[in-house]
Design a protein around this motif. Structure first.
Motif, mmCIF file in Angstrom:
data_model
loop_
_atom_site.group_PDB
_atom_site.id
_atom_site.type_symbol
_atom_site.label_atom_id
_atom_site.label_comp_id
_atom_site.label_asym_id
_atom_site.label_seq_id
_atom_site.Cartn_x
_atom_site.Cartn_y
_atom_site.Cartn_z
ATOM 1 N N ASP A 7 0.283 6.366 30.123
ATOM 2 C CA ASP A 7 1.484 5.904 29.415
ATOM 3 C C ASP A 7 2.753 6.407 30.103
ATOM 4 O O ASP A 7 3.710 5.652 30.304
ATOM 5 C CB ASP A 7 1.463 6.357 27.955
ATOM 6 C CG ASP A 7 0.390 5.657 27.131
ATOM 7 O OD1 ASP A 7 -0.144 4.610 27.586
ATOM 8 O OD2 ASP A 7 0.061 6.170 26.025
ATOM 9 N N LYS A 51 3.035 7.403 33.212
ATOM 10 C CA LYS A 51 3.140 6.779 34.542
ATOM 11 C C LYS A 51 3.712 5.369 34.441
ATOM 12 O O LYS A 51 4.506 4.951 35.292
ATOM 13 C CB LYS A 51 1.774 6.736 35.230
ATOM 14 C CG LYS A 51 1.374 8.029 35.873
ATOM 15 C CD LYS A 51 0.073 7.865 36.647
ATOM 16 C CE LYS A 51 -0.271 9.095 37.420
ATOM 17 N NZ LYS A 51 -1.520 8.942 38.190
ATOM 18 N N GLN A 52 3.295 4.651 33.418
ATOM 19 C CA GLN A 52 3.810 3.300 33.219
ATOM 20 C C GLN A 52 5.316 3.331 32.968
ATOM 21 O O GLN A 52 6.071 2.546 33.551
ATOM 22 C CB GLN A 52 3.085 2.623 32.050
ATOM 23 C CG GLN A 52 3.508 1.185 31.807
ATOM 24 C CD GLN A 52 3.174 0.282 32.986
ATOM 25 O OE1 GLN A 52 2.074 0.351 33.531
ATOM 26 N NE2 GLN A 52 4.116 -0.541 33.389
ATOM 27 N N GLU A 53 5.743 4.240 32.119
ATOM 28 C CA GLU A 53 7.175 4.374 31.841
ATOM 29 C C GLU A 53 7.933 4.778 33.107
ATOM 30 O O GLU A 53 9.014 4.252 33.396
ATOM 31 C CB GLU A 53 7.398 5.400 30.730
ATOM 32 C CG GLU A 53 8.834 5.461 30.247
ATOM 33 C CD GLU A 53 9.060 6.467 29.139
ATOM 34 O OE1 GLU A 53 10.240 6.822 28.913
ATOM 35 O OE2 GLU A 53 8.082 6.902 28.500
ATOM 36 N N GLN A 70 7.014 4.184 36.174
ATOM 37 C CA GLN A 70 6.992 3.038 37.074
ATOM 38 C C GLN A 70 8.110 2.049 36.724
ATOM 39 O O GLN A 70 8.772 1.501 37.613
ATOM 40 C CB GLN A 70 5.633 2.339 36.992
ATOM 41 C CG GLN A 70 5.251 1.543 38.206
ATOM 42 C CD GLN A 70 3.794 1.102 38.126
ATOM 43 O OE1 GLN A 70 3.250 0.902 37.046
ATOM 44 N NE2 GLN A 70 3.177 0.949 39.281
ATOM 45 N N ASN A 71 8.336 1.835 35.444
ATOM 46 C CA ASN A 71 9.416 0.951 34.999
ATOM 47 C C ASN A 71 10.784 1.493 35.431
ATOM 48 O O ASN A 71 11.660 0.719 35.840
ATOM 49 C CB ASN A 71 9.386 0.760 33.485
ATOM 50 C CG ASN A 71 8.161 -0.012 33.033
ATOM 51 O OD1 ASN A 71 7.525 -0.722 33.813
ATOM 52 N ND2 ASN A 71 7.813 0.142 31.759
#
Length: 151
Positions: free
Chosen positions: A89, A91-93, A95-96
């Protein structure tokens, strides 16, 4: 022989022993029973010899140990899965935020990037410790892997 007589006269001279409950009324009738029948302990649904009870208790203890180990393994696995979800979670944030060009980022977004990196780093360290603990636990119990080997 003299010892028996002196004991019996001594006991008769003293006041009678105090009895509790139905001990006084309980009479064990062993005349018609053989030795093997006297050794049997009878419960509500089963009749077992003392040796059988001891064996059953040992089996139950081993089973309990196996179940406790398995519970510990499952807890490690649950913690690992949760840490992986949290890391993904974050990492996704991250990445954004990284997808935004550096010139367009606000000061708040740059701070958030740094925060996310720190949080991910802490969670990865925590997961590493968890994996190390699981490995130590596995190595502490020799013979465990052999019992899982296919036959």
């Amino acid at each position: 022989m003299e010892l028996k007589q002196s004991l019996s006269t001594h006991l008769e001279a003293e006041k009678p022993l105090r009895r509790y409950g139905a001990v006084e009324e309980t009479a064990w009738k062993a005349e018609g029973l053989g030795r093997s029948q006297l050794d049997i302990i009878s419960m509500a649904e089963t009749t077992m010899m003392p040796e059988e009870i001891e064996l059953e208790m040992a089996k139950i203890q081993r089973l309990r140990e196996v179940l406790v180990r398995r519970e510990s393994e499952l807890r490690f696995m649950m913690d690992d899965i949760q840490l992986c979800k949290d890391i993904m979670d974050l990492k996704q944030e991250l990445q954004n935020l990284v997808a935004i060009p550096e010139k367009e980022k606000t000061k708040l977004q740059k701070q958030r990037e740094d925060e996310l990196i720190q949080k991910i780093h802490k969670l990865v360290q925590k997961r590493d410790f968890l994996v190390d603990d699981a490995e130590v636990e596995r190595l502490r119990l020799p013979g465990r892997e052999e019992s899982r080997a296919p036959t």
